[in-house]
Design a protein around this motif. Structure first.
Motif, PDB file in Angstrom:
ATOM      1  N   PRO A   1       0.851  -1.207   0.000  1.00  0.00           N
ATOM      2  CA  PRO A   1       0.000   0.000   0.000  1.00  0.00           C
ATOM      3  C   PRO A   1       0.883   1.252   0.000  1.00  0.00           C
ATOM      4  O   PRO A   1       1.990   1.218   0.552  1.00  0.00           O
ATOM      5  CB  PRO A   1      -0.766  -0.104   1.323  1.00  0.00           C
ATOM      6  CG  PRO A   1      -0.621  -1.522   1.769  1.00  0.00           C
ATOM      7  CD  PRO A   1       0.666  -2.020   1.215  1.00  0.00           C
ATOM      8  N   PRO A   2       0.404   2.352  -0.583  1.00  0.00           N
ATOM      9  CA  PRO A   2       1.233   3.563  -0.616  1.00  0.00           C
ATOM     10  C   PRO A   2       1.597   4.055   0.782  1.00  0.00           C
ATOM     11  O   PRO A   2       2.709   4.486   1.014  1.00  0.00           O
ATOM     12  CB  PRO A   2       0.366   4.588  -1.351  1.00  0.00           C
ATOM     13  CG  PRO A   2      -0.977   3.965  -1.526  1.00  0.00           C
ATOM     14  CD  PRO A   2      -0.851   2.503  -1.305  1.00  0.00           C
ATOM     15  N   ASP A   3       0.670   4.024   1.714  1.00  0.00           N
ATOM     16  CA  ASP A   3       0.995   4.337   3.110  1.00  0.00           C
ATOM     17  C   ASP A   3      -0.084   3.745   4.035  1.00  0.00           C
ATOM     18  O   ASP A   3      -1.111   3.252   3.573  1.00  0.00           O
ATOM     19  CB  ASP A   3       1.169   5.849   3.354  1.00  0.00           C
ATOM     20  CG  ASP A   3      -0.056   6.637   2.954  1.00  0.00           C
ATOM     21  OD1 ASP A   3      -1.161   6.277   3.406  1.00  0.00           O
ATOM     22  OD2 ASP A   3       0.081   7.609   2.175  1.00  0.00           O
ATOM     23  N   ILE A   4       0.193   3.825   5.333  1.00  0.00           N
ATOM     24  CA  ILE A   4      -0.718   3.200   6.308  1.00  0.00           C
ATOM     25  C   ILE A   4      -2.096   3.861   6.294  1.00  0.00           C
ATOM     26  O   ILE A   4      -3.116   3.193   6.476  1.00  0.00           O
ATOM     27  CB  ILE A   4      -0.092   3.249   7.733  1.00  0.00           C
ATOM     28  CG1 ILE A   4       1.067   2.266   7.825  1.00  0.00           C
ATOM     29  CG2 ILE A   4      -1.129   2.976   8.830  1.00  0.00           C
ATOM     30  CD1 ILE A   4       0.698   0.798   7.754  1.00  0.00           C
ATOM     31  N   ASN A   5      -2.135   5.170   6.009  1.00  0.00           N
ATOM     32  CA  ASN A   5      -3.437   5.842   5.957  1.00  0.00           C
ATOM     33  C   ASN A   5      -4.327   5.271   4.863  1.00  0.00           C
ATOM     34  O   ASN A   5      -5.558   5.275   4.975  1.00  0.00           O
ATOM     35  CB  ASN A   5      -3.265   7.351   5.738  1.00  0.00           C
ATOM     36  CG  ASN A   5      -2.803   8.001   7.021  1.00  0.00           C
ATOM     37  OD1 ASN A   5      -3.157   7.542   8.107  1.00  0.00           O
ATOM     38  ND2 ASN A   5      -1.977   9.038   6.903  1.00  0.00           N
ATOM     39  N   ASP A   6      -3.694   4.799   3.789  1.00  0.00           N
ATOM     40  CA  ASP A   6      -4.455   4.175   2.712  1.00  0.00           C
ATOM     41  C   ASP A   6      -5.130   2.893   3.230  1.00  0.00           C
ATOM     42  O   ASP A   6      -6.302   2.637   2.948  1.00  0.00           O
ATOM     43  CB  ASP A   6      -3.491   3.827   1.566  1.00  0.00           C
ATOM     44  CG  ASP A   6      -4.228   3.677   0.252  1.00  0.00           C
ATOM     45  OD1 ASP A   6      -4.909   4.634  -0.144  1.00  0.00           O
ATOM     46  OD2 ASP A   6      -4.147   2.583  -0.355  1.00  0.00           O
ATOM     47  N   VAL A   7      -4.400   2.126   4.028  1.00  0.00           N
ATOM     48  CA  VAL A   7      -4.960   0.887   4.599  1.00  0.00           C
ATOM     49  C   VAL A   7      -6.125   1.229   5.530  1.00  0.00           C
ATOM     50  O   VAL A   7      -7.191   0.602   5.474  1.00  0.00           O
ATOM     51  CB  VAL A   7      -3.875   0.108   5.399  1.00  0.00           C
ATOM     52  CG1 VAL A   7      -4.470  -1.157   6.003  1.00  0.00           C
ATOM     53  CG2 VAL A   7      -2.681  -0.210   4.522  1.00  0.00           C
ATOM     54  N   ILE A   8      -5.918   2.256   6.347  1.00  0.00           N
ATOM     55  CA  ILE A   8      -6.984   2.669   7.277  1.00  0.00           C
ATOM     56  C   ILE A   8      -8.234   3.071   6.487  1.00  0.00           C
ATOM     57  O   ILE A   8      -9.353   2.658   6.807  1.00  0.00           O
ATOM     58  CB  ILE A   8      -6.509   3.845   8.165  1.00  0.00           C
ATOM     59  CG1 ILE A   8      -5.396   3.357   9.089  1.00  0.00           C
ATOM     60  CG2 ILE A   8      -7.660   4.452   8.969  1.00  0.00           C
ATOM     61  CD1 ILE A   8      -4.764   4.438   9.952  1.00  0.00           C
ATOM     62  N   ARG A   9      -8.027   3.836   5.444  1.00  0.00           N
ATOM     63  CA  ARG A   9      -9.172   4.303   4.653  1.00  0.00           C
ATOM     64  C   ARG A   9      -9.920   3.118   4.010  1.00  0.00           C
ATOM     65  O   ARG A   9     -11.146   3.054   4.038  1.00  0.00           O
ATOM     66  CB  ARG A   9      -8.682   5.284   3.577  1.00  0.00           C
ATOM     67  CG  ARG A   9      -9.804   5.965   2.814  1.00  0.00           C
ATOM     68  CD  ARG A   9      -9.257   6.910   1.745  1.00  0.00           C
ATOM     69  NE  ARG A   9      -8.281   6.283   0.850  1.00  0.00           N
ATOM     70  CZ  ARG A   9      -8.596   5.441  -0.133  1.00  0.00           C
ATOM     71  NH1 ARG A   9      -9.857   5.157  -0.378  1.00  0.00           N
ATOM     72  NH2 ARG A   9      -7.652   4.925  -0.892  1.00  0.00           N
ATOM     73  N   ILE A  10      -9.144   2.168   3.470  1.00  0.00           N
ATOM     74  CA  ILE A  10      -9.766   1.000   2.816  1.00  0.00           C
ATOM     75  C   ILE A  10     -10.629   0.230   3.824  1.00  0.00           C
ATOM     76  O   ILE A  10     -11.731  -0.221   3.517  1.00  0.00           O
ATOM     77  CB  ILE A  10      -8.654   0.047   2.264  1.00  0.00           C
ATOM     78  CG1 ILE A  10      -7.867   0.724   1.143  1.00  0.00           C
ATOM     79  CG2 ILE A  10      -9.218  -1.294   1.813  1.00  0.00           C
ATOM     80  CD1 ILE A  10      -8.676   1.051  -0.062  1.00  0.00           C
ATOM     81  N   MET A  11     -10.101   0.096   5.046  1.00  0.00           N
ATOM     82  CA  MET A  11     -10.866  -0.650   6.061  1.00  0.00           C
ATOM     83  C   MET A  11     -12.102   0.146   6.500  1.00  0.00           C
ATOM     84  O   MET A  11     -13.196  -0.410   6.617  1.00  0.00           O
ATOM     85  CB  MET A  11      -9.984  -0.935   7.270  1.00  0.00           C
ATOM     86  CG  MET A  11      -8.964  -2.029   7.007  1.00  0.00           C
ATOM     87  SD  MET A  11      -8.619  -2.850   8.565  1.00  0.00           S
ATOM     88  CE  MET A  11      -7.489  -4.109   8.080  1.00  0.00           C
TER      89      MET A  11
END
Ligand SMILES: NC(=O)c1ccc[n+]([C@@H]2O[C@H](COP(=O)([O-])OP(=O)(O)OC[C@H]3O[C@@H](n4cnc5c(N)ncnc54)[C@H](OP(=O)(O)O)[C@@H]3O)[C@@H](O)[C@H]2O)c1
Length: 354
Positions: A256-266
Motif C-alpha cells: 500500500p502507498p501508506d498506512i493511511n491508505d490501509v486505514i481508509r480501505i478498512m
C-alpha cells in the motif's frame, strides 16, 4: 406493516441461543415462535430453564415462553430455524428439518465444508448464498441448511476482504486470544483457566485455515473455488468472558502507498448487508481505532451491538516485503455466531429465498 416470518431457536438456552434472543427482540421481519433447550428442559418456562449470562436482562416477551422438545416436528412448520446446537446433536435434527422444507441457519460446524453448503459471512461472500439452489436440487430438499462460520474466522475474514480486494494477499499468519464464551456455557473449567492461558483449542486452527479459504473463494459454475491464500493460525484460550482478539500478520501482493491508505480501505468497507440496509447490519463493519492501546475486549467487543469488529495498531511488518500487521477484536457470540447467522437470514428474506 409486514407480516413477520415465524422463527425458532434450537439451543436457545445456551450462550449463542441467548444472543439470538437479544438480537431478535423487536425484529422488524422475524418473530420468535418456538424455543428449545436440551430434552429435559422441555415444558419449562424459558427463564426457569436458563442460566442467563449477558448483562442486559432477557427480553420480557420470551421469559415466560414454554420450551418445546428439540425435535424436528416441533420446528418444521416455521419459516426459519436458527440452530445453536452442539455439532453432534445438530446433525440429524438439521437434516430432518431441511428435508421437510425448513430453512435452517446454523452456527455449528456440521456441513460447513460440504461443497453444496453456503458458509456465509454476509459482508464478505453474500453471493455464495446461491449455493442453496444446488443443495436443494442435489439433495432433493425443499428446505436448506446454511452455515455461519467459526467465530475466529468470521472476525478475521471481515478484515481480510477489503485488503484482499485492494492489494491482494499471499499469506496470513494469525495468533488468537480467545474468550471463554467461545467454548460454550460448560466449556472451560475455572480451575483450568483462572490465572492461566491454554495454548491450544481443539480443531480451531484447521477451521480458521480451511474456512477462510472457502469464504474468500470464488463462486463459479455453481461451485466454490477455494482461495489459494495460505493461512497459518495459532489459537489460545484466555481468561476473558467475551471477545476474541486476533493478532494478524499479512504478506500482501502489492505494498500500500501508506498506512493511511490501509486505514481508509478498512473504514470505507461496506458489503451487501449495508447496501440492502438489512436490519442487523452494522453501519460500518470495521471500526479503526488510532489509539495505541485499542482494541480492548472490555471496551470494544460490543460496538454496533457486537456486529462490527474493531481494528487497531495497523502498521508495517518489516519481516517481509509488503508486510502488514494489525489487531482485530470481535464478539465471538454475536459477530462470530448469532449475529452472522441472523444477518444471513435477513439476506435470504430480502432476496426472497426463504
Ligand atoms: N460460543 C461461541 O462463541 C460460538 C461461536 C461460533 C459457533 N458456535 C457454535 O454454536 C453452537 C452453540 O454454542 P454455545 O456456545 O451456545 O454452546 P452452549 O452454551 O453449550 O449451548 C448449547 C445449547 O445446546 C443445547 N443442548 C445441549 N444438549 C442438547 C440436546 N441433547 N438436545 C438439544 N439441545 C441440546 C443446550 O441446552 P441446555 O441449556 O438445556 O443444556 C444449549 O441450549 C455450538 O455448536 C458452537 O460450536 C459457538
Amino acid at each position: 406493516m409486514v407480516d413477520k416470518l415465524s422463527v425458532g431457536i434450537m439451543g436457545a438456552t445456551g450462550l449463542v441461543g441467548q444472543r439470538f434472543l437479544q438480537l431478535l427482540h423487536e425484529h422488524p421481519w422475524f418473530e420468535i415462535a418456538k424455543l428449545a433447550g436440551s430434552p429435559e428442559k422441555a415444558g419449562k418456562r424459558y427463564l426457569e430453564a436458563t442460566t442467563w449470562v449477558w448483562s442486559s436482562d432477557p427480553p420480557e416477551t420470551i421469559v415466560d415462553m414454554k420450551l418445546c422438545r428439540p425435535e424436528a416436528k416441533e420446528f418444521s412448520k416455521l419459516d426459519i430455524v436458527f440452530s445453536a446446537l452442539p455439532t453432534s446433536i445438530a446433525m440429524n435434527l438439521e437434516l430432518e428439518l431441511a428435508r421437510s422444507g425448513t430453512t435452517v441457519v446454523s452456527t455449528n460446524s456440521f456441513m460447513r465444508l460440504e461443497e453444496d453448503t453456503p458458509l456465509i459471512n454476509p459482508e464478505v461472500n453474500a453471493e455464495h448464498i446461491e449455493l442453496i439452489e444446488l443443495q436443494r436440487v442435489k439433495r432433493k430438499w425443499s428446505g436448506c441448511i446454511i452455515k455461519a462460520p467459526n467465530c475466529t474466522t468470521a472476525i478475521l475474514t471481515l478484515t481480510l476482504k477489503p485488503l484482499l480486494d485492494t492489494y491482494g494477499i499471499k499469506c496470513v499468519r494469525i495468533a488468537t486470544m480467545q474468550a471463554l464464551s467461545g467454548a460454550g456455557y460448560r466449556g472451560v473449567l475455572s480451575m483450568d483457566i483462572l490465572d492461566n492461558i491454554i495454548p491450544y483449542i481443539e480443531g480451531e486452527e484447521e477451521k480458521v485455515s480451511i474456512e477462510t479459504r472457502k469464504i474468500l473463494g470464488r463462486f463459479e459454475n455453481k461451485s466454490i473455488i477455494f482461495h489459494p491464500i495460505k493461512v497459518s493460525a495459532s489459537c489460545h484460550r484466555v481468561p476473558i468472558l467475551e471477545g476474541h482478539l486476533e493478532v494478524v500478520f499479512l504478506e500482501l501482493e502489492e505494498k500500500p502507498p501508506d498506512i493511511n491508505d490501509v486505514i481508509r480501505i478498512m473504514e470505507d468497507f461496506r458489503g451487501i448487508p449495508q447496501e440492502l440496509k438489512l436490519p442487523t447490519a452494522p453501519p460500518k463493519p470495521i471500526i479503526v481505532r488510532r489509539e495505541k492501546n485499542r482494541p480492548q475486549p472490555r471496551l470494544d467487543r460490543m460496538v454496533h451491538r457486537g456486529m462490527a469488529v474493531t481494528v487497531g495498531r495497523i502498521r508495517w511488518d518489516e519481516s517481509c516485503e509488503s508486510g502488514l500487521k494489525y489487531i482485530v477484536l470481535g464478539s465471538n457470540t454475536v459477530r462470530g455466531a448469532a449475529g452472522a447467522a441472523l444477518l444471513t437470514a435477513e439476506l435470504l428474506y430480502k432476496l426472497e429465498k426463504v
